[in-house]
Design an enzyme around this catalytic site. Structure first.
Site, PDB file in Angstrom:
ATOM      1  N   HIS A  24       0.826  -1.202   0.000  1.00 49.72           N
ATOM      2  CA  HIS A  24       0.000   0.000   0.000  1.00 49.72           C
ATOM      3  C   HIS A  24       0.864   1.257   0.000  1.00 49.72           C
ATOM      4  O   HIS A  24       2.047   1.195   0.280  1.00 49.72           O
ATOM      5  CB  HIS A  24      -0.921   0.003   1.218  1.00 49.72           C
ATOM      6  CG  HIS A  24      -0.166   0.143   2.509  1.00 49.72           C
ATOM      7  ND1 HIS A  24       0.440  -0.928   3.127  1.00 49.72           N
ATOM      8  CD2 HIS A  24       0.118   1.222   3.269  1.00 49.72           C
ATOM      9  CE1 HIS A  24       1.048  -0.511   4.218  1.00 49.72           C
ATOM     10  NE2 HIS A  24       0.875   0.793   4.331  1.00 49.72           N
ATOM     11  N   SER A  26       0.789   4.803   1.971  1.00 50.15           N
ATOM     12  CA  SER A  26       0.146   5.450   3.117  1.00 50.15           C
ATOM     13  C   SER A  26      -0.279   6.876   2.773  1.00 50.15           C
ATOM     14  O   SER A  26       0.470   7.620   2.148  1.00 50.15           O
ATOM     15  CB  SER A  26       1.086   5.487   4.319  1.00 50.15           C
ATOM     16  OG  SER A  26       1.324   4.177   4.779  1.00 50.15           O
ATOM     17  N   TYR A 109       3.291  14.326   5.844  1.00 51.20           N
ATOM     18  CA  TYR A 109       3.964  15.245   4.925  1.00 51.20           C
ATOM     19  C   TYR A 109       3.382  16.649   5.033  1.00 51.20           C
ATOM     20  O   TYR A 109       3.105  17.310   4.036  1.00 51.20           O
ATOM     21  CB  TYR A 109       3.874  14.756   3.477  1.00 51.20           C
ATOM     22  CG  TYR A 109       4.315  13.333   3.261  1.00 51.20           C
ATOM     23  CD1 TYR A 109       5.473  12.848   3.861  1.00 51.20           C
ATOM     24  CD2 TYR A 109       3.584  12.470   2.468  1.00 51.20           C
ATOM     25  CE1 TYR A 109       5.883  11.541   3.672  1.00 51.20           C
ATOM     26  CE2 TYR A 109       3.984  11.163   2.267  1.00 51.20           C
ATOM     27  CZ  TYR A 109       5.129  10.696   2.868  1.00 51.20           C
ATOM     28  OH  TYR A 109       5.530   9.404   2.680  1.00 51.20           O
ATOM     29  N   SER A 117       2.275  26.012  -1.121  1.00 49.36           N
ATOM     30  CA  SER A 117       3.679  25.875  -0.741  1.00 49.36           C
ATOM     31  C   SER A 117       4.600  25.895  -1.958  1.00 49.36           C
ATOM     32  O   SER A 117       5.781  26.137  -1.838  1.00 49.36           O
ATOM     33  CB  SER A 117       3.903  24.582   0.042  1.00 49.36           C
ATOM     34  OG  SER A 117       3.806  23.461  -0.824  1.00 49.36           O
ATOM     35  N   ASP A 119       5.635  23.411  -3.532  1.00 44.37           N
ATOM     36  CA  ASP A 119       6.582  22.305  -3.455  1.00 44.37           C
ATOM     37  C   ASP A 119       5.893  20.976  -3.712  1.00 44.37           C
ATOM     38  O   ASP A 119       6.166  19.993  -3.063  1.00 44.37           O
ATOM     39  CB  ASP A 119       7.262  22.305  -2.090  1.00 44.37           C
ATOM     40  CG  ASP A 119       8.670  21.749  -2.166  1.00 44.37           C
ATOM     41  OD1 ASP A 119       9.050  21.219  -3.224  1.00 44.37           O
ATOM     42  OD2 ASP A 119       9.375  21.833  -1.146  1.00 44.37           O
ATOM     43  N   ARG A 123       6.563  16.895  -2.473  1.00 45.49           N
ATOM     44  CA  ARG A 123       5.540  16.075  -1.827  1.00 45.49           C
ATOM     45  C   ARG A 123       5.380  14.782  -2.594  1.00 45.49           C
ATOM     46  O   ARG A 123       5.348  13.704  -2.021  1.00 45.49           O
ATOM     47  CB  ARG A 123       4.219  16.839  -1.776  1.00 45.49           C
ATOM     48  CG  ARG A 123       3.086  16.008  -1.213  1.00 45.49           C
ATOM     49  CD  ARG A 123       1.771  16.721  -1.255  1.00 45.49           C
ATOM     50  NE  ARG A 123       1.391  17.023  -2.623  1.00 45.49           N
ATOM     51  CZ  ARG A 123       0.579  18.006  -2.952  1.00 45.49           C
ATOM     52  NH1 ARG A 123       0.071  18.788  -2.036  1.00 45.49           N
ATOM     53  NH2 ARG A 123       0.267  18.217  -4.206  1.00 45.49           N
ATOM     54  N   PHE A 127       5.824   9.722  -1.791  1.00 43.22           N
ATOM     55  CA  PHE A 127       4.920   8.580  -1.869  1.00 43.22           C
ATOM     56  C   PHE A 127       5.704   7.331  -2.231  1.00 43.22           C
ATOM     57  O   PHE A 127       6.517   7.337  -3.161  1.00 43.22           O
ATOM     58  CB  PHE A 127       3.819   8.842  -2.895  1.00 43.22           C
ATOM     59  CG  PHE A 127       2.905   9.961  -2.476  1.00 43.22           C
ATOM     60  CD1 PHE A 127       2.120   9.846  -1.339  1.00 43.22           C
ATOM     61  CD2 PHE A 127       2.844  11.128  -3.205  1.00 43.22           C
ATOM     62  CE1 PHE A 127       1.282  10.877  -0.939  1.00 43.22           C
ATOM     63  CE2 PHE A 127       2.010  12.165  -2.823  1.00 43.22           C
ATOM     64  CZ  PHE A 127       1.227  12.040  -1.683  1.00 43.22           C
ATOM     65  N   HIS A 128       5.452   6.261  -1.498  1.00 41.84           N
ATOM     66  CA  HIS A 128       6.223   5.047  -1.695  1.00 41.84           C
ATOM     67  C   HIS A 128       5.466   3.838  -1.170  1.00 41.84           C
ATOM     68  O   HIS A 128       4.517   3.957  -0.398  1.00 41.84           O
ATOM     69  CB  HIS A 128       7.579   5.158  -0.983  1.00 41.84           C
ATOM     70  CG  HIS A 128       7.440   5.409   0.488  1.00 41.84           C
ATOM     71  ND1 HIS A 128       7.424   6.688   1.008  1.00 41.84           N
ATOM     72  CD2 HIS A 128       7.266   4.574   1.541  1.00 41.84           C
ATOM     73  CE1 HIS A 128       7.266   6.614   2.323  1.00 41.84           C
ATOM     74  NE2 HIS A 128       7.168   5.341   2.668  1.00 41.84           N
TER      75      HIS A 128
END
Length: 196
Positions: A24, A26, A109, A117, A119, A123, A127-128
């Protein structure tokens, strides 16, 4: 020693009894909710996801690397996702963080949560998919602690086949205790169709 030389390493692929675990991405930190807030939290999250305008999509991978938790007490071997033009994961993160914030919970995050922002690329790089973890940081061939920011050495770059994988992202799962609620994302519309 290489980026893989971390002992002991615990994988996220199967339970200690050999049952396959779902991989998954997160979209929140672990949260602590009071029993009387759980139903309201679920309803608020369902509303936030449905109004996010995010439809089912596919992710692709761009790197494999070690990533520390915020306190540096645990290191995760992760498959980092490739940023997407529509920023679906960023939109879902903003929706989840909005609900977490409304319930007085910590954000994931947080430094990249605001669209103002500027950025979003940073961000997206967070994701991983975690595939293993260790309590000790990885070590280099010379025995030094590896820097875990950025891409791993070329010896562990993802293969072209791994980078070409299209991983479907069709639902959000909310786990409260042992109960898992599924929130499907609407199917993406095909281009060029007049009626859906």
């Amino acid at each position: 020693m290489s980026i893989w030389s971390v002992r002991p390493t615990q994988h996220h692929l199967r339970t200690h009894k050999g049952v396959r675990l779902p991989l998954h991405i997160s979209l929140s930190r672990p949260l602590t909710l009071r029993a009387e807030h759980k139903d309201d939290f679920e309803a608020a999250l369902r509303r936030a996801i449905s109004t996010s305008t995010v439809q089912a999509f596919h992710c692709q991978l761009d790197a494999i690397l070690w990533h520390p938790n915020e306190s540096g007490t645990r290191w995760f071997l992760v498959l980092r996702t490739k940023p997407r033009e529509k920023d679906e994961l960023g939109k879902l993160l903003a929706a989840c963080n909005g609900v977490a914030e409304a319930f007085g919970q910590p954000l994931l995050y947080a430094e990249f949560n605001s669209r103002e922002s500027g950025d979003e690329a940073s961000r997206e790089g967070n994701f991983h998919i975690s595939i293993a973890w260790a309590l000790n940081p990885p070590s280099s061939r010379e025995g030094r602690k590896e820097s875990v920011t950025g891409s791993p050495p070329s010896s562990v770059q993802l293969t072209a086949e791994a980078k070409a994988l299209r991983i479907p992202f069709t639902e959000i799962k909310l786990r409260i205790g042992q109960t898992v609620m599924v929130m499907p994302l609407p199917a993406a519309r095909s281009r060029g169709t007049l009626f859906a």
